[in-house]
Write a protein that holds these residues in place. Structure first.
Motif: not given
Length: 396
Positions: A83, A121, A125
């Motif tokens: 990420d 992010l 997520r």
């Protein structure tokens, strides 16, 4: 009289584990500082308030200790299955350099929550309620860290009842997984034990030959027995940091260990590589009183560990050094393992100056070569302040 205006840079001041640091999104840095080099280093030095001959960092965000003279740069990752990319800079207090040679395990615990708060992010997520799994690429050492960050009502949960020795107040628990933690430091051969031995005889001027376990896991670390250098393993900061001869001895051990580990080519290079390797001393369990006055009983711990960071005894334990401790403890025959009573423990609880910490690791012997798939420990993190940090426009 002409003057230089200050510029302001979006920043977040965070506690992660037993450390504090200034966090930046890469995209928010001035253009010249978005790439490695002198401009970036000068900027971060000015942010933290270094170099400071007074050793106080009064004119910056630093707190005049290795635990509070830290910076972090985070960006969206371009790597598959990650990420964010996380870069850590350890800022010297009294010298004009930033050490990029290793990770900070404590601040690793804040990277996940910072990334969520900073919008790094993808929204899908982050659960509305539950645990966000943040896949972090640790750019200093080229390793993966998985952070499990609690989320409540769509926001990072920072408060809770998890207690961490070395931190005054409880907070929410963040579990970290350090994947394949054996460091691939340049010159270290990519091996967990770069000398090929679990225990070496290390020649140290003024001390003679002492046993040492030198390991690349979490962060390159040199472990020695407390008894071999005149200590018990119950020492607190003042016993070491107030003794110039002791500090000089540990720096000598560190420099000679770094040379044996292949991290430097000559002893003179150790001075410009203060962040790594770490040096620590271990001992079997003993009763002692922590720096907070808390009594730690020998039967509550598996071993004692004291570690130095940036030339001073750490007030608790560096997160990366904790990974090294857990990894070394899991390998039968290392000094850490022997201090913990031998065997092959999946986890150990060790005593440090501020109290105790538990860390786990799984070690596997494959054809005579030890490897560890991951090390696991829990920390906590909290935003202390957010907004902008200001620096003079000609400061970098």
């Amino acid at each position: 009289m002409p003057h230089t205006s200050q510029i302001k840079i979006p920043a977040t001041y965070m506690r992660g584990g037993t450390s504090k640091g200034v966090f930046f999104r890469l995209q928010d840095l001035p253009e010249a500082a978005r790439v490695p080099g002198p401009a970036r280093d000068k900027l971060l030095l000015r942010v933290i308030g270094s170099p400071d001959p007074y050793g106080k960092q009064i004119d910056g965000m630093g707190g005049a200790t290795s635990s509070t003279s830290k910076t972090v740069i985070v960006s969206k990752s371009t790597r598959a299955d990650h990420d964010v990319d996380y870069l850590f800079g350890q800022v010297s207090i009294d010298k004009p350099f930033v050490d990029w040679s290793g990770n900070c395990g404590n601040l690793s615990s804040a990277v996940g929550s910072f990334s969520i708060n900073a919008g790094l992010l993808a929204p899908e997520r982050v659960p509305h309620n539950g645990m966000a799994t943040v896949r972090i690429w640790q750019a200093n050492i080229g390793k993966t860290i998985i952070a499990h960050v609690p989320v409540t009502d769509g926001e990072v949960q920072e408060t809770g009842d998890f207690e961490l020795d070395g931190v005054t107040f409880p907070a929410a628990e963040v579990q970290l997984e350090f994947m394949d933690p054996a460091a691939d430091e340049e010159g270290a051969g990519g091996s967990m034990f770069p000398t090929g031995n679990l225990v070496d005889e290390l020649e140290v001027p003024g001390l003679g030959s002492i046993r040492a376990t030198m390991i690349n896991a979490g962060i390159p670390t040199i472990f020695v027995n407390a008894a071999d250098i005149g200590y018990t393993g119950t020492e607190l900061q003042d016993a070491i940091n107030g003794d110039p001869r002791a500090l000089a001895l540990f720096e000598t051990i560190r420099a000679h260990g770094a040379l044996r580990m292949g991290l430097i080519d000559d002893l003179g290079q150790a001075a410009s590589r203060q962040h790594t390797p770490k040096v620590a001393f271990v001992a079997p369990p003993l009763d002692y009183t922590s720096s907070s006055g808390k009594r730690v009983a020998a039967d509550e711990i598996d071993l004692l560990v004291r570690a130095l960071s940036m030339g001073k005894l750490h007030h608790a334990m560096m997160g990366t050094a904790a990974v090294a401790i857990g990894t070394a403890a899991a390998v039968p025959g290392t000094l850490v393992n022997l201090a913990a009573g031998g065997g092959q423990p999946a986890a150990v609880r060790f005593g440090h100056p501020s109290g105790t910490l538990r860390v786990g690791a799984e070690a596997v012997d494959m054809n005579g070569e030890w490897s560890v798939t991951k090390a696991v420990m829990s920390r906590s993190a909290r935003v202390l302040m957010e907004g902008w940090v200001r620096v003079p426009g000609d400061g970098f």
